[in-house]
Design an enzyme around this catalytic site. Structure first.
Site, short mmCIF file in Angstrom:
data_model
loop_
_atom_site.label_atom_id
_atom_site.label_comp_id
_atom_site.label_asym_id
_atom_site.label_seq_id
_atom_site.Cartn_x
_atom_site.Cartn_y
_atom_site.Cartn_z
N ALA A 141 0.84 -1.19 0.00
CA ALA A 141 0.00 0.00 0.00
C ALA A 141 0.88 1.24 0.00
CB ALA A 141 -0.91 -0.01 1.22
N GLY A 166 0.31 -5.23 0.83
CA GLY A 166 -0.83 -5.24 -0.07
C GLY A 166 -0.53 -5.89 -1.40
N GLU A 224 3.53 -5.82 7.79
CA GLU A 224 2.75 -4.71 8.35
C GLU A 224 2.95 -4.51 9.85
OE1 GLU A 224 0.37 -5.80 4.62
OE2 GLU A 224 1.62 -6.81 6.11
N GLU A 253 -1.09 -9.51 -0.80
CA GLU A 253 -2.53 -9.69 -0.62
C GLU A 253 -3.24 -9.65 -1.98
OE1 GLU A 253 -3.66 -7.91 3.65
OE2 GLU A 253 -2.52 -6.53 2.41
#
Length: 261
Positions: free
Chosen positions: A64, A111, A134, A114
């Site tokens: 992200a 991310g 994270e 993911e």
């Protein structure tokens, strides 16, 4: 339409989406919103039968856009919106009834991993790395990572990888089932394209899409619910022109001429 964060190339019913948000292909809110629109369009596009996701440059997706978090810290609603946007993108990829292959060309972190885990099949370059770091930021994976990694591996492995935040090489990712295959960097897209073609060529897209639906949706259902879905989709296919063509072609020992209806 033109896309700011992705390049789209179509050939022989296979569409390659190359994430292109330099320098590291991070997933900002605006990038996520655009990818959602793009993938929804490809889901409706009759000229797309399989989708390959990959990254431009050295990265698949570095994660992200952490810089975007700075102005939103301290606001729980903003945090919820960030999580909802990322989860929606990954949920929509997983729910696509067309096969989606992640061609992980480089680091897929946070991310990025993911996003890859929401795809139906994952191929990694031998130079690729994956991880969910994270917790080192005082956060947790929130685009579905705590749940998809647990389903792909097991609870203990997901705990270990998320709590340590360690990065895996491509061979380790394959060993744990996070990727299905590791190949040389120069062979990545060629291999992904060949696998995508093997999924859809010579088959009715009507049955391909029903199979993907049953397998993916069934993974979150009970066995009884999954079998019920399977029965219903099989019976529905019995009404289709493609099923009639496929059965007759088999009996007549010829190649079927599917119309994908």
């Amino acid at each position: 339409m033109n896309y700011k964060y992705a390049k789209v190339e179509k050939e022989n019913f296979i569409t390659v989406v190359t994430l292109n948000n330099p320098p590291a292909n991070t997933l900002s809110s605006s990038c996520i919103a655009e990818l959602r629109i793009l993938l929804q369009e490809l889901g409706r596009d009759e000229e797309t039968r399989a989708i390959i996701l990959t990254g431009a440059g050295r990265f698949f997706v570095a994660g992200a856009d952490i810089k975007e978090f700075v102005s939103k810290l301290g606001d729980q609603e903003q945090g919820l919106a960030l999580a909802e946007g990322g989860q929606a993108l990954c949920d929509e990829i997983e729910a696509l009834k067309k096969p989606v292959i992640a061609a992980i060309n480089g680091p897929a972190l946070g991310g990025g991993l993911e996003l890859a885990m929401s795809c139906h099949f994952r191929i990694a370059s031998e130079q690729a790395t994956v991880g969910l770091p994270e917790l080192k930021l005082g956060l947790i994976p929130t685009f579905g990572g705590t749940q998809r990694l647990r389903k792909i591996t097991d609870t203990a492995t997901a705990l270990e990888l998320i709590l340590t935040g360690r990065t895996l090489c491509a061979s380790e990712a394959v060993e744990l089932g996070i990727a299905q295959l590791a190949v040389k960097e120069a062979e990545l897209l060629k291999t992904a394209t060949a696998i995508a073609a093997s999924f859809v060529e010579g088959k009715s897209m009507t049955s391909v899409m029903r199979a993907v639906e049953c397998i993916v949706q069934g993974s979150s259902e009970s066995m009884e619910q999954g079998l019920e879905r399977e029965r219903k989709r099989f019976a529905e296919l019995f009404l289709t022109a493609d099923a009639k063509e496929g059965i007759h072609a088999f009996v007549e020992k010829r190649e079927p001429d599917f119309k994908h209806v």
